[in-house]
Each structure stands twice: as C-alpha cells, then as structure tokens.
Scaffold this active site. Structure first.
Site, mmCIF file in Angstrom:
data_model
loop_
_atom_site.group_PDB
_atom_site.id
_atom_site.type_symbol
_atom_site.label_atom_id
_atom_site.label_comp_id
_atom_site.label_asym_id
_atom_site.label_seq_id
_atom_site.Cartn_x
_atom_site.Cartn_y
_atom_site.Cartn_z
ATOM 1 N N GLN A 78 79.063 -48.544 -12.184
ATOM 2 C CA GLN A 78 79.044 -49.750 -12.996
ATOM 3 C C GLN A 78 78.431 -49.460 -14.362
ATOM 4 O O GLN A 78 77.227 -49.593 -14.563
ATOM 5 C CB GLN A 78 78.289 -50.880 -12.304
ATOM 6 C CG GLN A 78 78.447 -52.168 -13.066
ATOM 7 C CD GLN A 78 78.060 -53.384 -12.272
ATOM 8 O OE1 GLN A 78 77.719 -53.315 -11.104
ATOM 9 N NE2 GLN A 78 78.112 -54.524 -12.911
ATOM 10 N N PHE A 79 79.293 -49.058 -15.313
ATOM 11 C CA PHE A 79 78.813 -48.704 -16.647
ATOM 12 C C PHE A 79 78.189 -49.897 -17.373
ATOM 13 O O PHE A 79 77.395 -49.723 -18.292
ATOM 14 C CB PHE A 79 79.932 -48.075 -17.482
ATOM 15 C CG PHE A 79 80.902 -49.064 -18.077
ATOM 16 C CD1 PHE A 79 80.712 -49.544 -19.365
ATOM 17 C CD2 PHE A 79 81.994 -49.509 -17.347
ATOM 18 C CE1 PHE A 79 81.600 -50.458 -19.911
ATOM 19 C CE2 PHE A 79 82.884 -50.415 -17.893
ATOM 20 C CZ PHE A 79 82.686 -50.900 -19.177
ATOM 21 N N THR A 80 78.496 -51.113 -16.951
ATOM 22 C CA THR A 80 77.949 -52.284 -17.638
ATOM 23 C C THR A 80 76.441 -52.439 -17.449
ATOM 24 O O THR A 80 75.819 -53.244 -18.150
ATOM 25 C CB THR A 80 78.662 -53.581 -17.205
ATOM 26 O OG1 THR A 80 78.501 -53.761 -15.806
ATOM 27 C CG2 THR A 80 80.142 -53.534 -17.569
#
Length: 146
Positions: A78-80
């Site tokens: 989850q790069f966010t």
C-alpha cells in the site's frame, strides 16, 4: 519501510471478484517501501511485526505476539501509506519508493515472512484490491523502520 498493522478476527483481499488472500485471526499488514529502503530494513520491520505483543493473554493484557497466538499474516502492498498531505488537498506520493524498488522489496518481505511464519497470505502488488477485514479491538498500530 513503513507498515500499518491491524489486529483482525478475519481479513481477505479480493481482486476482480476473486479472493486472492485470506486469513482468520491474525494481522493485516499494510506495507509501503520508501526510496532509501533495503532488504535489511524489511527484515528488521518483519522481525518487529512478528514479535510485537498486541494480542491479549489470559488476563486480557496485550502480552502475546502473532507468533504466540499462531495467527496469520495478510500482507498487502500500500504505497498510499507514504502520502504527503502537508500542502494542498491532493496527497503527494514522492515519499514512496519507485514502483520497481517497491515491488522488489515487497516480494522480498513476503518471501522472508513465509520462511519465518507458517500462515502468510498476500494481496497482489499494484492491483486494484478490495480489502475486507474485521478489526479486532480495534487495534491498529503504525510502524516505521529505516
């Protein structure tokens, strides 16, 4: 490398209507690599996750790790998690690792987890995923290494 841990009664990842990863009692591990991260940073983060005492003992105190309770790990990229929201109304993601590095570190993190823990499920890097979970507690813990 950063992660967000959620203690769950159950969790699953669905992609295009298909369940690709599913656990019962354990941890949903949302993980994000940052530009300067290495495999060693991921190993240090994983060691902390496996030993973190956030499950209740017989007296109801958080005194047991996911290993102690034989819980599963559902690891989802989850790069966010690296969102920069300090200015404007649209988050920036320059603090996330470039996709090639992020993917390599994610896969290495998962491989290491599978060698060290008996129940490891995953999402799919870069996919549009729907994550379903029942947060137990709720208990949600942010972690950062590096």
């Amino acid at each position: 490398m950063m992660s967000l841990l959620q203690r769950v009664s159950e969790a699953r990842v669905v992609i295009a209507g298909e369940t690709v990863g599913e656990i019962g009692h354990g941890l949903l591990v949302l993980v994000c690599a940052e530009p300067g991260d290495t495999e060693a940073v991921g190993e240090k983060l994983l060691a902390k996750i496996l030993k973190l005492r956030i499950f209740s003992d017989d007296q109801g105190k958080m005194n047991r790790s996911v290993q102690d309770v034989a819980g599963g790990l559902l690891i989802v990229s989850q790069f966010t998690l690296a969102a920069d929201t300090r200015s404007g109304n649209r988050p920036g993601f320059t603090q996330a690792a470039p996709p090639a590095l992020g993917e390599a570190l994610y896969h290495r993190f998962v491989e290491t987890a599978r060698r060290q823990h008996p129940v490891v499920q995953t999402g799919r890097f870069g996919a549009d995923m729907q994550v379903h979970l029942i947060n137990d507690g709720p208990v949600t813990i942010p972690l950062r290494m590096g």
